[in-house]
Design a protein around this motif. Structure first.
Motif, PDB file in Angstrom:
ATOM      1  N   ALA A 444     -52.032 -13.265 -47.093  1.00 37.56           N
ATOM      2  CA  ALA A 444     -51.470 -13.848 -48.316  1.00 37.56           C
ATOM      3  C   ALA A 444     -50.003 -13.473 -48.464  1.00 37.56           C
ATOM      4  N   TRP A 445     -49.696 -12.206 -48.160  1.00 35.75           N
ATOM      5  CA  TRP A 445     -48.329 -11.720 -48.362  1.00 35.75           C
ATOM      6  C   TRP A 445     -47.344 -12.461 -47.469  1.00 35.75           C
ATOM      7  N   TYR A 446     -47.686 -12.608 -46.193  1.00 36.17           N
ATOM      8  CA  TYR A 446     -46.739 -13.262 -45.294  1.00 36.17           C
ATOM      9  C   TYR A 446     -46.702 -14.776 -45.484  1.00 36.17           C
ATOM     10  N   GLU A 447     -47.777 -15.358 -45.938  1.00 40.54           N
ATOM     11  CA  GLU A 447     -47.718 -16.766 -46.298  1.00 40.54           C
ATOM     12  C   GLU A 447     -46.783 -16.953 -47.483  1.00 40.54           C
ATOM     13  N   MET A 448     -46.800 -16.009 -48.404  1.00 37.78           N
ATOM     14  CA  MET A 448     -45.861 -16.052 -49.521  1.00 37.78           C
ATOM     15  C   MET A 448     -44.422 -15.955 -49.028  1.00 37.78           C
ATOM     16  N   PHE A 449     -44.207 -15.166 -47.972  1.00 36.46           N
ATOM     17  CA  PHE A 449     -42.868 -15.058 -47.396  1.00 36.46           C
ATOM     18  C   PHE A 449     -42.438 -16.339 -46.698  1.00 36.46           C
ATOM     19  N   GLY A 450     -43.378 -17.204 -46.368  1.00 29.51           N
ATOM     20  CA  GLY A 450     -43.024 -18.453 -45.725  1.00 29.51           C
ATOM     21  C   GLY A 450     -43.998 -18.921 -44.674  1.00 29.51           C
ATOM     22  N   ASP A 451     -44.677 -17.982 -43.977  1.00 35.07           N
ATOM     23  CA  ASP A 451     -45.592 -18.376 -42.908  1.00 35.07           C
ATOM     24  C   ASP A 451     -46.398 -17.156 -42.473  1.00 35.07           C
ATOM     25  N   TYR A 452     -47.720 -17.232 -42.604  1.00 34.98           N
ATOM     26  CA  TYR A 452     -48.548 -16.086 -42.233  1.00 34.98           C
ATOM     27  C   TYR A 452     -48.403 -15.729 -40.764  1.00 34.98           C
ATOM     28  N   ARG A 453     -47.948 -16.699 -39.933  1.00 35.26           N
ATOM     29  CA  ARG A 453     -47.833 -16.440 -38.498  1.00 35.26           C
ATOM     30  C   ARG A 453     -46.716 -15.467 -38.161  1.00 35.26           C
ATOM     31  N   ILE A 454     -45.785 -15.245 -39.100  1.00 36.04           N
ATOM     32  CA  ILE A 454     -44.791 -14.185 -38.887  1.00 36.04           C
ATOM     33  C   ILE A 454     -45.515 -12.857 -38.716  1.00 36.04           C
ATOM     34  N   PHE A 455     -46.553 -12.673 -39.510  1.00 37.79           N
ATOM     35  CA  PHE A 455     -47.404 -11.485 -39.421  1.00 37.79           C
ATOM     36  C   PHE A 455     -48.049 -11.385 -38.034  1.00 37.79           C
ATOM     37  N   LEU A 456     -48.586 -12.481 -37.557  1.00 34.73           N
ATOM     38  CA  LEU A 456     -49.290 -12.457 -36.275  1.00 34.73           C
ATOM     39  C   LEU A 456     -48.338 -12.329 -35.095  1.00 34.73           C
ATOM     40  N   ASN A 457     -47.133 -12.838 -35.222  1.00 36.67           N
ATOM     41  CA  ASN A 457     -46.184 -12.831 -34.107  1.00 36.67           C
ATOM     42  C   ASN A 457     -45.242 -11.635 -34.110  1.00 36.67           C
ATOM     43  N   TRP A 458     -45.383 -10.772 -35.120  1.00 33.76           N
ATOM     44  CA  TRP A 458     -44.444  -9.656 -35.265  1.00 33.76           C
ATOM     45  C   TRP A 458     -44.432  -8.786 -34.002  1.00 33.76           C
ATOM     46  N   ALA A 459     -45.587  -8.484 -33.470  1.00 31.08           N
ATOM     47  CA  ALA A 459     -45.674  -7.600 -32.307  1.00 31.08           C
ATOM     48  C   ALA A 459     -44.992  -8.194 -31.094  1.00 31.08           C
ATOM     49  N   ASP A 460     -45.193  -9.482 -30.902  1.00 33.15           N
ATOM     50  CA  ASP A 460     -44.587 -10.144 -29.759  1.00 33.15           C
ATOM     51  C   ASP A 460     -43.070 -10.039 -29.835  1.00 33.15           C
ATOM     52  N   GLN A 461     -42.530 -10.197 -31.036  1.00 33.79           N
ATOM     53  CA  GLN A 461     -41.084 -10.065 -31.234  1.00 33.79           C
ATOM     54  C   GLN A 461     -40.634  -8.616 -31.061  1.00 33.79           C
ATOM     55  N   LEU A 462     -41.438  -7.697 -31.558  1.00 35.95           N
ATOM     56  CA  LEU A 462     -41.091  -6.279 -31.460  1.00 35.95           C
ATOM     57  C   LEU A 462     -41.067  -5.823 -30.002  1.00 35.95           C
ATOM     58  N   ASN A 463     -41.954  -6.395 -29.218  1.00 36.02           N
ATOM     59  CA  ASN A 463     -42.067  -6.003 -27.812  1.00 36.02           C
ATOM     60  C   ASN A 463     -40.871  -6.466 -26.989  1.00 36.02           C
ATOM     61  N   LYS A 464     -40.114  -7.412 -27.516  1.00 37.82           N
ATOM     62  CA  LYS A 464     -38.935  -7.930 -26.813  1.00 37.82           C
ATOM     63  C   LYS A 464     -37.674  -7.118 -27.103  1.00 37.82           C
ATOM     64  N   VAL A 465     -37.757  -6.187 -28.039  1.00 39.49           N
ATOM     65  CA  VAL A 465     -36.578  -5.425 -28.462  1.00 39.49           C
ATOM     66  C   VAL A 465     -36.137  -4.480 -27.359  1.00 39.49           C
ATOM     67  N   SER A 466     -34.835  -4.402 -27.145  1.00 42.15           N
ATOM     68  CA  SER A 466     -34.263  -3.485 -26.156  1.00 42.15           C
ATOM     69  C   SER A 466     -33.522  -2.354 -26.856  1.00 42.15           C
ATOM     70  N   ALA A 467     -33.174  -1.341 -26.068  1.00 41.24           N
ATOM     71  CA  ALA A 467     -32.399  -0.216 -26.612  1.00 41.24           C
ATOM     72  C   ALA A 467     -31.061  -0.705 -27.148  1.00 41.24           C
TER      73      ALA A 467
END
Length: 500
Positions: A444-467
């Motif tokens: 509910a919280w992330y759907e309120m932010f605009g799209d619940y899939r941001i919640f589901l995709n957060w890890a995939d984005q985090l895993n791409k982060v470099s130093a």
């Protein structure tokens, strides 16, 4: 300082940060979500999960303090209270008499308000006594707490409600064969709420504010600091409302706000647990489909200007706990900079984090310390909070915090620190993804932010982060001229010894 929404958002980011990591010891997890938007605008999210014969139910109204105009702060919060008073069908034995009592009370309040402005205390006293007498008679036809009782009789648990900057939530977990009760009660509350005992409830809210903010050292400190972080944007307005606004709210104001906005187009319905998607959607459409769409909020176009320079607040009180808070505004949810800032939070935070090692273990200046990357809609925050020892030198504490922030700007984060953050996120996943109450709230919280899939995709984005990404984010974010620092310090009273 963080409000409840931002605390939740940070937790979501931590949990979501584990959802899709694919390391040898980290199995990939997929979360099945059915999303459907009804013709009247109601957004529905369903997550079927048969681990327990229960369903966690969430109804978010996307209306909070950001939508309140000057002079009406606290309106969403008092409506949170009022929507438990019942409807035309719930909480009352005689709806016709109920309407007459409400009309009489409104008429008396319309006479009381100008008398207050005129300073006519005698008239105010007389009319208030008459109003209270009518309320007491009115209460004789109440069925007290009928909505709560209905949920509890059906085996409901976790029944609660809360209001934030952005929304008001009503939550409960029910046995799977009782979710139609949720549909009936909440669809009725969306259409037919009656704002009973408004003025006595207004006093309850005023007392709540006094206890949580006015008489509490951290309450007024956080509230004042928040108004410095946000110059124009309405996150500066306390969700509970300013004291003068609370006492000037009227039932008519609240009823108009409810009639316009507590409607499907501004609502998110989430169910997570042992449910059949097709049958549940049919039930949702049966109860919520006929409800009129409601009005949209005017676009929230106001934004803070560029910060002119560093801001500092120092509050001293005899009952202060000795606290240091440092806050930086960051972009809203969806901006790529928030992912490397999550890594920065993990490096700084926790008992194995850099701040704890320096301030608590090595220098013995603090009893606890936390860093928080708090994603939010419109504007986010990154903050550091230090609970200092009574004898700690605040200047030294601040110097060490800035030293650790500077290291993130100049020294690459090690692979070990990256893995530590990922492991911690995965541990959070293991502990919390089995909790359907948590899953329902986060969707509910992330759907309120605009799209619940941001919640589901957060890890995939985090895993791409470099130093290098972490360094760049730190350089952009941890800038002295863009910071807001607050000190809540214990005031020591020295008594001069005149004895010889």
């Amino acid at each position: 300082m963080k409000k409840f929404a931002r605390k939740i958002s940070s937790l979501v980011a931590c949990i979501a940060g584990a959802l899709m990591f694919t390391a040898p010891a980290m199995a990939q997890v997929n979360l099945t979500v059915h999303k459907e938007v009804l013709p009247n605008g109601l957004t529905v999210l369903l997550h079927p999960n048969k681990q327990a014969p229960t369903v966690s139910c969430r109804l978010f109204y996307v209306t909070g303090s950001v939508h309140e105009v000057p002079g009406k702060s606290g309106l969403a919060h008092i409506l949170e209270h009022e929507l438990f008073k019942g409807t035309k069908k719930v909480g009352i034995t005689d709806s016709i008499a109920d309407a007459k009592f409400m009309a009489t009370q409104d008429s008396l309040q319309a006479l009381i308000r100008p008398a207050i402005l005129a300073g006519d205390t005698a008239t105010v006293k007389k009319l208030t006594a008459e109003h209270d007498s009518v309320v007491n008679e009115h209460r004789k036809i109440f069925v007290k707490d009928e909505l709560w009782s209905a949920y509890q009789a059906a085996g409901g648990t976790g029944l609660n409600a809360f209001t934030s900057d952005l929304m008001t939530a009503y939550i409960v977990t029910l046995p799977k064969n009782k979710i139609e009760l949720f549909m009936w009660l909440e669809a009725d509350r969306m259409q037919n709420a009656v704002l009973r005992e408004f003025y006595s409830e207004r006093m309850v809210v005023r007392e709540e504010r006094r206890m949580r903010y006015d008489d509490k050292p951290t309450g007024r400190f956080i509230e004042t600091l928040n108004s410095m972080i946000y110059e124009a944007f309405p996150y500066r307005v306390p969700t509970i409302g300013w004291p003068s606004d609370i006492m000037n709210l009227t039932r008519e104001m609240a009823d108009e706000h409810y009639r316009k906005y507590y409607k499907p187009r501004n609502a998110i319905l989430v169910l997570a647990g042992d449910l059949d998607t097709t049958a549940t959607m049919e039930m949702v459409k049966k109860y919520f489909g006929p409800i009129p769409t409601g009005e949209a909020f005017p676009p929230l176009t106001i934004r803070d200007p560029e910060q002119a320079g560093e801001k500092r607040l120092t509050v001293t009180r005899p009952d202060a706990p000795n606290m240091y808070a440092l806050t930086f505004k960051t972009p809203e949810v969806g901006d790529s900079i928030l992912y490397p800032l999550d890594i920065a939070e993990g490096v700084l935070n926790g008992r194995s984090g850099r701040l704890y090692k320096r301030l608590v273990q090595e220098e013995k200046l603090a009893v606890s310390v936390s860093a928080s990357n708090s994603p939010n809609k419109y504007i986010s925050e990154f903050g550091v909070t230090v609970n200092m020892r009574p004898d700690a030198d605040p200047a030294k504490v601040e110097k060490i915090v800035w030293e650790e922030l500077e290291k993130l700007k100049t020294e690459p984060v090690t692979e070990r620190d990256f893995q530590k953050v990922k492991n911690r996120a995965y541990a959070g996943l293991v502990r919390s993804l089995t909790d359907m109450e948590n899953v329902a709230t986060m969707l509910a919280w992330y759907e309120m932010f605009g799209d619940y899939r941001i919640f589901l995709n957060w890890a995939d984005q985090l895993n791409k982060v470099s130093a290098a990404d972490v360094q760049t984010a730190a350089q952009k974010t941890f800038v002295k001229e863009k910071s807001v620092a607050g000190f809540l310090l214990k005031k020591i009273n020295f008594t001069k010894n005149t004895s010889k």
